[in-house]
Write an enzyme that holds these catalytic residues in place. Structure first.
Site, PDB file in Angstrom:
ATOM      1  N   HIS A  36       2.141   8.526   4.712  1.00  0.00           N
ATOM      2  CA  HIS A  36       1.203   9.747   5.139  1.00  0.00           C
ATOM      3  C   HIS A  36       1.810  10.612   6.062  1.00  0.00           C
ATOM      4  O   HIS A  36       1.373  11.778   6.231  1.00  0.00           O
ATOM      5  CB  HIS A  36      -0.215   9.092   5.523  1.00  0.00           C
ATOM      6  CG  HIS A  36      -0.989   8.707   4.481  1.00  0.00           C
ATOM      7  ND1 HIS A  36      -1.802   9.426   3.839  1.00  0.00           N
ATOM      8  CD2 HIS A  36      -1.672   7.561   4.144  1.00  0.00           C
ATOM      9  CE1 HIS A  36      -2.641   9.074   3.027  1.00  0.00           C
ATOM     10  NE2 HIS A  36      -2.395   7.711   3.086  1.00  0.00           N
ATOM     11  N   THR A  69      -7.953  -2.259   1.994  1.00  0.00           N
ATOM     12  CA  THR A  69      -7.535  -3.197   0.950  1.00  0.00           C
ATOM     13  C   THR A  69      -8.031  -4.553   1.263  1.00  0.00           C
ATOM     14  O   THR A  69      -8.468  -5.237   0.331  1.00  0.00           O
ATOM     15  CB  THR A  69      -5.902  -3.098   0.989  1.00  0.00           C
ATOM     16  OG1 THR A  69      -5.330  -1.777   0.726  1.00  0.00           O
ATOM     17  CG2 THR A  69      -5.137  -3.722  -0.213  1.00  0.00           C
ATOM     18  N   SER A 108      -7.121   4.144  -1.305  1.00  0.00           N
ATOM     19  CA  SER A 108      -6.773   2.366  -1.312  1.00  0.00           C
ATOM     20  C   SER A 108      -7.940   1.755  -1.304  1.00  0.00           C
ATOM     21  O   SER A 108      -7.791   0.695  -2.060  1.00  0.00           O
ATOM     22  CB  SER A 108      -5.976   2.280   0.055  1.00  0.00           C
ATOM     23  OG  SER A 108      -4.918   2.720   0.078  1.00  0.00           O
ATOM     24  N   ASP A 134      -1.027   0.101  -4.898  1.00  0.00           N
ATOM     25  CA  ASP A 134      -2.568   0.680  -5.177  1.00  0.00           C
ATOM     26  C   ASP A 134      -2.230   2.123  -5.494  1.00  0.00           C
ATOM     27  O   ASP A 134      -3.026   2.626  -6.332  1.00  0.00           O
ATOM     28  CB  ASP A 134      -3.415   0.503  -4.026  1.00  0.00           C
ATOM     29  CG  ASP A 134      -3.032   0.982  -2.707  1.00  0.00           C
ATOM     30  OD1 ASP A 134      -1.739   1.156  -2.602  1.00  0.00           O
ATOM     31  OD2 ASP A 134      -3.699   0.916  -1.701  1.00  0.00           O
ATOM     32  N   HIS A 135      -0.990   2.749  -5.233  1.00  0.00           N
ATOM     33  CA  HIS A 135      -0.932   4.127  -5.331  1.00  0.00           C
ATOM     34  C   HIS A 135       0.326   4.415  -4.719  1.00  0.00           C
ATOM     35  O   HIS A 135       0.907   3.822  -3.988  1.00  0.00           O
ATOM     36  CB  HIS A 135      -2.003   4.938  -4.989  1.00  0.00           C
ATOM     37  CG  HIS A 135      -2.283   4.888  -3.538  1.00  0.00           C
ATOM     38  ND1 HIS A 135      -1.462   5.436  -2.560  1.00  0.00           N
ATOM     39  CD2 HIS A 135      -3.248   4.248  -2.857  1.00  0.00           C
ATOM     40  CE1 HIS A 135      -1.993   4.974  -1.289  1.00  0.00           C
ATOM     41  NE2 HIS A 135      -3.213   4.229  -1.741  1.00  0.00           N
ATOM     42  N   HIS A 141      -2.051  11.082  -1.164  1.00  0.00           N
ATOM     43  CA  HIS A 141      -1.752  10.257  -2.442  1.00  0.00           C
ATOM     44  C   HIS A 141      -1.378  10.981  -3.488  1.00  0.00           C
ATOM     45  O   HIS A 141      -1.421  12.110  -3.486  1.00  0.00           O
ATOM     46  CB  HIS A 141      -2.633   9.100  -2.804  1.00  0.00           C
ATOM     47  CG  HIS A 141      -2.978   8.330  -1.642  1.00  0.00           C
ATOM     48  ND1 HIS A 141      -4.339   7.696  -1.789  1.00  0.00           N
ATOM     49  CD2 HIS A 141      -2.615   8.164  -0.301  1.00  0.00           C
ATOM     50  CE1 HIS A 141      -4.305   6.897  -0.497  1.00  0.00           C
ATOM     51  NE2 HIS A 141      -3.473   7.139   0.372  1.00  0.00           N
ATOM     52  N   ASP A 197       2.034   2.658   3.221  1.00  0.00           N
ATOM     53  CA  ASP A 197       1.267   3.799   3.157  1.00  0.00           C
ATOM     54  C   ASP A 197       1.315   4.779   4.407  1.00  0.00           C
ATOM     55  O   ASP A 197       1.310   6.026   4.440  1.00  0.00           O
ATOM     56  CB  ASP A 197      -0.303   3.171   2.776  1.00  0.00           C
ATOM     57  CG  ASP A 197      -1.052   4.310   2.903  1.00  0.00           C
ATOM     58  OD1 ASP A 197      -0.990   5.158   1.787  1.00  0.00           O
ATOM     59  OD2 ASP A 197      -2.112   4.457   3.513  1.00  0.00           O
ATOM     60  N   ASP A 204       0.795  -1.354  -0.114  1.00  0.00           N
ATOM     61  CA  ASP A 204      -0.040  -0.104  -0.178  1.00  0.00           C
ATOM     62  C   ASP A 204       0.941   1.234  -0.177  1.00  0.00           C
ATOM     63  O   ASP A 204       1.690   1.516   0.799  1.00  0.00           O
ATOM     64  CB  ASP A 204      -0.924   0.005   1.311  1.00  0.00           C
ATOM     65  CG  ASP A 204      -2.040   1.003   1.068  1.00  0.00           C
ATOM     66  OD1 ASP A 204      -2.009   2.097   0.738  1.00  0.00           O
ATOM     67  OD2 ASP A 204      -3.303   0.443   1.335  1.00  0.00           O
TER      68      ASP A 204
HETATM   69 MG    MG Z   1      -4.313  -0.750   2.633  1.00  0.00          MG
HETATM   70 ZN    ZN Z   2      -3.109   6.088   1.980  1.00  0.00          ZN
END
Ligand code: MG
Ligand code: ZN
Length: 460
Positions: free
Chosen positions: A268, A144, A91, A306-307, A423, A264, A42
């Site tokens: 962040h 997710t 996500s 995912d990004h 993101h 992720d 992620d």
């Molecule tokens: Mg996730």
């Molecule tokens: Zn995120």
């Protein structure tokens, strides 16, 4: 990588400039694949595996060694959501694309733009008689994993999502991650319901090595997400993955989702320390799966993100330097270091100890002390408010203020850059290990990942 460049060169030679696949590629008919392991990292945009390469580099050799990721790169994937959500995915929409092959709005959990459920690869695998498993470092009902297991119009409906894991019919044989807070509630105890449905339940990492692999397994190890890799002894993603595999192996094959959820979360927070530690956890897992595929050639592994999160860049402020050295020496997460400094007096020694004993500049010490004092006085002011007034604002956090101050020293020391706390829309790398890796080659779209996995599951 050489192979990729060659195949990209061949592809652009034969297809002109059209490198994006219009149709799903068919599997090459050699080794039949009965098991598919999907790994989602992620938030892992392209700068993360590059950063990890420098971070993991052996400083005693002049060259920069390849990582386990580098060896298995097959291409890149676009990540944009359905057009109503613009170009930057969250996500939930990202996972829906990867799980079901359908672009949707941000926040959607495997429902389309009309909020209709869309079948996922995990659900199809289960319907075809395979075993299914989910291993994550977030809570198991986070966006997710939820998008592989269930359907909901919003990722925020955490309790409803957890309930649906039972109410829609249990479709996983192994479920490992965090989430006590959602599974053991006053109004409902989903852990008991899983047990009644025949699952073994563990709530302690120590028990991972002692489970009965013939049984279905629910393992929840934290209230919400698991502790950061740096604070849980490391290697938990790998341990959970190994246990899940032992429960999933069977003649009909299996589908397993493994998510490195907290790359992720670190990004962040613009926290390069935890971002690298989470990448290391993932790298260890991928290295194990590489050997697993070597001895189980009927298994296909595919890994993507995912990004990208945080807009990570490996240099900042016009300076031509990225120096991950101090990160290799960090023994706890920056967030844990911040908590320790919130609970004690900040001195040059305690601050330096929290930051891998780097040489601090005077302004670093002043900045951290100031950040703490400011946060403390904001907290004092907050505590003077009436309960009514308190409800209208977030409670000031001394730990969070210190976390930010420490991250800023680490960014300065390593010369790490971030452009956002959210993101970004850049493409993400795709990795594959196994006989059918060619399905995922080149520049593909996140929906093509699901289409490829569907093809693999259905053929066998
Ligand atoms: Mg996730
Ligand atoms: Zn995120």
């Amino acid at each position: 990588m050489k192979k990729l460049l060659l195949s990209l060169a061949v592809a652009s030679f034969t297809l002109g400039c059209n490198a994006t696949s219009e149709t799903t590629k068919q599997p090459v008919t050699k080794t039949p694949v009965t098991n598919v392991i999907m790994i989602v990292a992620d938030g892992m945009g392209p700068a993360f595996p590059t950063a990890y390469r420098y971070y993991a580099d052996n400083p005693l050799t002049p060259n920069i060694e390849q990582t386990i990721f580098d060896k298995h790169l097959v291409g890149m994937s676009s990540t944009y959501p359905a057009q109503e959500s613009g170009r930057v995915t969250d996500s939930a929409a990202g996972a829906t694309a990867l799980a079901a092959g359908v672009k949707t709005y941000n926040s959607a959990i495997s429902v389309d733009v009309n909020k209709q459920p869309v079948e996922t690869v995990l659900q199809r695998a289960k319907a075809l008689g395979k075993k299914t498993g989910v291993v994550v470092t977030s809570q198991v009902n986070h966006a997710t994993p939820a998008a592989y297991i269930t359907h909901n119009e919003s990722r925020k409906n955490y309790n409803a999502i957890a309930d649906s894991y039972i109410d829609n019919g249990i479709n996983v044989d192994v479920l490992l991650g965090g989430g006590w807070q959602y599974f053991i509630r006053e109004d409902r105890n989903l852990v008991n319901e899983f047990k009644q449905a025949g699952f073994d339940y563990i709530d302690n990492f120590e028990l991972l090595s002692q489970t009965n692999s013939h049984n279905k397994l629910l393992g929840l190890f934290a209230d919400v997400g698991l502790p950061p890799a740096l604070d849980n002894g490391g290697g938990k993603l790998l341990e959970m993955t190994k246990t899940a595999l032992s429960h999933l192996e069977n003649p009909n094959g299996f589908f397993m989702l493994v998510e490195a959820s907290q790359v992720d979360w670190a990004a962040h927070s613009n926290d390069i320390n935890s971002a690298m530690a989470e990448m290391h956890d993932l790298a260890q897992t991928l290295a194990y799966l590489e050997s697993y595929v070597a001895s189980n050639p009927n298994t296909q592994v595919v890994l993507t993100a995912d990004h990208s999160t945080g807009g990570l860049t490996l240099a900042a402020k016009g300076e031509y330097r990225w120096s991950p050295e101090m990160l290799r020496e960090m023994k706890t997460s920056t967030s844990a270091a911040a908590q320790a400094l919130a609970d004690s007096e900040i001195t040059e020694t305690s601050l330096s100890a929290a930051l891998a004993n780097i040489t601090l500049e005077n302004k670093d010490i002043t900045n951290v002390i100031e950040a703490k004092e400011k946060a403390l006085s904001k907290l004092q002011a907050y505590l003077q408010l009436t309960p009514e007034q308190q409800k209208k604002q977030r409670k000031p956090s001394v730990k969070y203020a210190l976390y930010r101050a420490l991250n800023s020293i680490i960014d300065h020391n390593t010369n790490t850059g971030w452009t956002t706390s959210g993101h970004t829309a850049v493409d993400v790398p795709v990795y594959a290990i196994g006989a059918q890796s060619a399905i995922f080659e080149g520049l593909i779209d996140n929906t093509d990942v699901a289409k490829g996995v569907f093809t693999l599951i259905e053929k066998n």
